[in-house]
Design a protein around this motif. Structure first.
Motif, short mmCIF file in Angstrom:
data_model
loop_
_atom_site.label_atom_id
_atom_site.label_comp_id
_atom_site.label_asym_id
_atom_site.label_seq_id
_atom_site.Cartn_x
_atom_site.Cartn_y
_atom_site.Cartn_z
N TRP A 188 1.05 -1.22 0.05
CA TRP A 188 -0.08 0.02 -0.05
C TRP A 188 0.92 1.18 -0.08
O TRP A 188 0.28 2.24 -0.62
CB TRP A 188 -0.77 -0.04 1.15
N TRP A 189 2.07 1.11 0.54
CA TRP A 189 2.88 2.34 0.73
C TRP A 189 3.64 2.93 -0.42
O TRP A 189 4.39 3.81 -0.35
CB TRP A 189 3.98 2.42 2.11
N ARG A 209 -4.83 16.86 2.81
CA ARG A 209 -4.08 16.19 3.94
C ARG A 209 -2.59 16.54 3.57
O ARG A 209 -2.03 15.99 2.59
CB ARG A 209 -4.48 14.78 4.11
N ASP A 240 -1.94 4.54 8.94
CA ASP A 240 -0.54 3.97 9.79
C ASP A 240 -1.14 3.46 11.25
O ASP A 240 -0.63 2.38 11.59
CB ASP A 240 0.02 5.41 10.14
N ASP A 278 0.89 15.31 4.16
CA ASP A 278 1.63 14.02 4.62
C ASP A 278 2.97 14.59 5.11
O ASP A 278 3.57 15.41 4.36
CB ASP A 278 1.98 13.16 3.35
N ALA A 279 3.51 14.11 6.21
CA ALA A 279 4.77 14.27 6.68
C ALA A 279 4.96 15.83 6.94
O ALA A 279 6.06 16.28 6.59
CB ALA A 279 5.85 13.64 5.99
N VAL A 281 12.74 7.90 6.90
CA VAL A 281 12.88 6.55 6.41
C VAL A 281 13.51 6.45 4.86
O VAL A 281 12.96 5.94 4.07
CB VAL A 281 11.64 5.67 6.27
C1 LAG Z 1 3.43 9.58 6.28
N1 LAG Z 1 3.23 10.34 7.06
O1 LAG Z 1 3.99 11.22 7.26
C2 LAG Z 1 2.54 8.37 5.99
O2 LAG Z 1 1.37 8.57 6.85
C3 LAG Z 1 3.18 7.23 5.97
O3 LAG Z 1 2.20 6.04 5.63
C4 LAG Z 1 4.34 6.89 5.33
O4 LAG Z 1 5.26 5.81 5.37
C5 LAG Z 1 5.20 8.24 5.59
N2 LAG Z 1 4.78 9.42 6.21
C6 LAG Z 1 6.05 8.68 4.15
O5 LAG Z 1 5.02 9.28 3.20
C7 LAG Z 1 4.83 4.61 4.49
C8 LAG Z 1 5.06 3.43 5.21
C9 LAG Z 1 6.73 3.29 5.11
C10 LAG Z 1 7.14 3.29 3.82
C11 LAG Z 1 6.58 4.76 3.31
C12 LAG Z 1 7.24 4.98 1.73
O6 LAG Z 1 4.65 3.58 6.56
O7 LAG Z 1 6.87 1.88 5.59
O8 LAG Z 1 8.64 3.32 3.54
O9 LAG Z 1 5.52 5.16 3.28
O10 LAG Z 1 6.72 4.27 0.85
C13 LAG Z 1 9.15 2.18 2.77
C14 LAG Z 1 9.98 1.10 3.47
C15 LAG Z 1 11.10 1.76 4.23
C16 LAG Z 1 11.94 2.47 2.77
C17 LAG Z 1 11.15 3.47 2.27
C18 LAG Z 1 11.83 4.13 1.22
O11 LAG Z 1 9.11 0.49 4.40
O12 LAG Z 1 12.02 0.68 4.77
O13 LAG Z 1 13.38 3.11 3.72
O14 LAG Z 1 9.82 2.84 1.91
O15 LAG Z 1 12.07 3.40 0.22
#
Ligand code: LAG
Ligand code: CA
Length: 471
Positions: free
Chosen positions: A58-59, A196, A292, A198-199, A164
């Motif tokens: 989803w992310w 909204r 989240d 983000d971040a 991240v």
């Molecule tokens: C947010 N708000 O500040 C979002 O609500 C949250 O869902 C987002 O993280 C985050 N900020 C960045 O927009 C999500 C996932 C992360 C994911 C990120 C980017 O919770 O797990 O990280 O979206 O897709 C993923 C991997 C990391 C990796 C990163 C970059 O899990 O391990 O480092 O991608 O490649």
């Protein structure tokens, strides 16, 4: 394309997390508009990375790679049609705006859902025009090798290092600000009414203010509604309150404390408000959960059954902040894809099949939107609790609700604040104007009292405007 002349004036936001555009548009027409929702929050509409391993978590939509609107949720034309359908139903559209960063610098995929050209490791995004100089870097901006955030109380690190490993945009630069504003203006041009952000905690307030200053008014007039994601814990410049100048703030503390009470004693909710550490009501975007929080177990989720429904009923009844109702997809692992085809494009939402949890349609929740709208401007009155897990209150003389989070039914004679008459219980049936209730009816005496049985894990709600019926 034609849009309706005005919004319906409601403020409740349905957060339809990762629903595709076709399904969002249909929901606006058939559910959100008719039930009185004021707005829908939609997933990030820009192009994003598509991982090369075929898992489609989803992310991936939180890793932008292009500002055209062909995405996992549909094409740009489908996005535009969705906004028009929602507007024609009187429902505003708020987009999740991922503008602090682009894709992870640690990613190797050069594939996207919309066909943008980019190279994440090289920090080049040809479709947008970003290059290495468009991003913060060590050591000029971020003091830590690898651009990691080591000190979460340092505004410089939180805002100029990488969240991240996500490539952090150099939002102090006017050119970067203009490119971000260009994307937001594109959305406003299609009719988007708010964002909204983000971040938001990771974007300096001055940068956000400068970006917003470049964004035009919405189609229905006025400034876009801005609500920012600021996870609490920081102080000074990183505290949620420090972001109020740029708009509202998503209320994480509200969501966490709401869970605590529903797992403890909801009688404590009598004082639920700013004294609990929330932002002022007019700056609070309150929620039971989000994408989240439902994955980190810090809030109630659809897996909590009746507590999840009752928490939404309370949120809609209480009148604090701008409330959201959260409808996402059911998941097992925290990296699951939403229901999608083999290429990751999200399929149509089917609320009956079990893959999605459509809380916005749950009968009690959906009808509480009308209750919430009818109670607007009225103060909480006639509070009652049993010292444990059953509560009741009115909003002036406009509406009354009882919520039983306990294990056995409660029968009580309540003071409702309502005028004498017969009212539909909108939790178990629909409001009826002048006709019969489709569910149970409750009689309120000339002294404003009603004897009501509220089942275990259940609620009863009455309101005057539009709900009085002949029984
Ligand atoms: C947010 N708000 O500040 C979002 O609500 C949250 O869902 C987002 O993280 C985050 N900020 C960045 O927009 C999500 C996932 C992360 C994911 C990120 C980017 O919770 O797990 O990280 O979206 O897709 C993923 C991997 C990391 C990796 C990163 C970059 O899990 O391990 O480092 O991608 O490649
Ligand atoms: Ca940043």
């Amino acid at each position: 394309t034609a849009h309706a002349a005005t919004a319906n004036g409601g403020d409740v936001i349905a957060n339809l997390f990762e629903w595709n555009w076709k399904s969002v548009g249909q929901e606006c027409t058939t559910v959100l508009g008719p039930k009185g929702y004021g707005a829908v929050q939609v997933a990030p509409p820009g192009d994003s990375i598509r991982l090369s391993d075929g898992t489609h978590p989803w992310w991936d939509v939180y890793q932008p790679v292009g500002y055209d609107l062909n995405s996992r949720m549909g094409t740009e034309a489908q996005f535009a049609a969705m906004v028009t359908a929602c507007h024609n139903a009187g429902v505003k559209v708020y987009a999740d705006a991922v503008i602090n960063h682009t894709a992870g610098a640690n990613q190797t995929s050069a594939d996207s859902y919309g066909g943008a050209s980019f190279n994440p490791g090289a920090y080049t995004y040809g479709s947008i025009g970003y290059d290495r100089s468009s991003f913060h870097d060590y050591p000029a901006n971020c003091p830590n090798a690898g651009n990691v955030i080591n000190d979460w109380n340092s505004a410089q690190q939180v805002q100029e290092c990488q969240l991240v490993s996500l490539s952090d945009l150099y939002t102090e630069k006017d050119d970067v600000r203009s490119k971000i504003a260009g994307y937001l203006n594109k959305l406003v041009g299609y009719g988007v009414d708010g964002f909204r952000v983000d971040a938001a905690k990771h974007i300096a307030q001055a940068d956000m203010a400068a970006i917003l200053a470049k964004v035009g008014d919405t189609r229905w007039g006025g400034r876009p509604y801005v609500y920012q994601e600021v996870i609490p814990g920081g102080s000074g410049q990183l505290a949620p309150s420090a972001f109020e100048g740029n708009g509202s703030v998503l209320e994480f503390t509200y969501a966490h404390k709401l869970k605590d009470q529903f797992n403890g004693s909801i009688a404590n909710l009598k004082t639920f408000g700013q004294s609990w550490g929330f932002e002022p009501s007019d700056k609070s975007a309150v929620m039971v959960t989000n994408h989240d929080l439902e994955r980190d177990n810090s809030t109630l989720t659809y897996k909590d059954g009746s507590k999840y429904t009752l928490a939404h009923i309370f949120e809609l009844a209480w009148g604090y902040g701008t409330p959201q109702v959260y409808s996402g997809f059911r998941f097992n692992g925290s990296d699951d894809s939403p229901p999608a085809d083999a290429n990751g494009y999200v399929g149509d939402t089917d609320c009956s099949a079990g893959a999605w949890n459509c809380a916005d349609r749950t009968p009690g929740i959906a009808n509480m939107v009308g209750w919430h709208n009818a109670a607007k401007g009225q103060s909480v009155a006639n509070w009652w609790d049993n010292g444990g897990n059953a509560i009741a209150f009115s909003r002036g003389n406009a509406a009354w609700v009882a919520i039983n989070n306990g294990a056995s039914a409660v029968t009580q004679t309540f003071t409702t604040g309502l005028a004498a008459g017969t009212y539909c219980d909108v939790i178990h049936g629909n409001p009826a104007t002048g006709g019969s209730c489709t569910g149970p009816a409750v009689t309120v005496s000339s002294s404003g009292q009603a004897t009501v049985t509220v089942g275990a894990g259940d609620s009863v709600a009455l309101y005057a405007a539009g709900a009085a019926c002949t029984g």
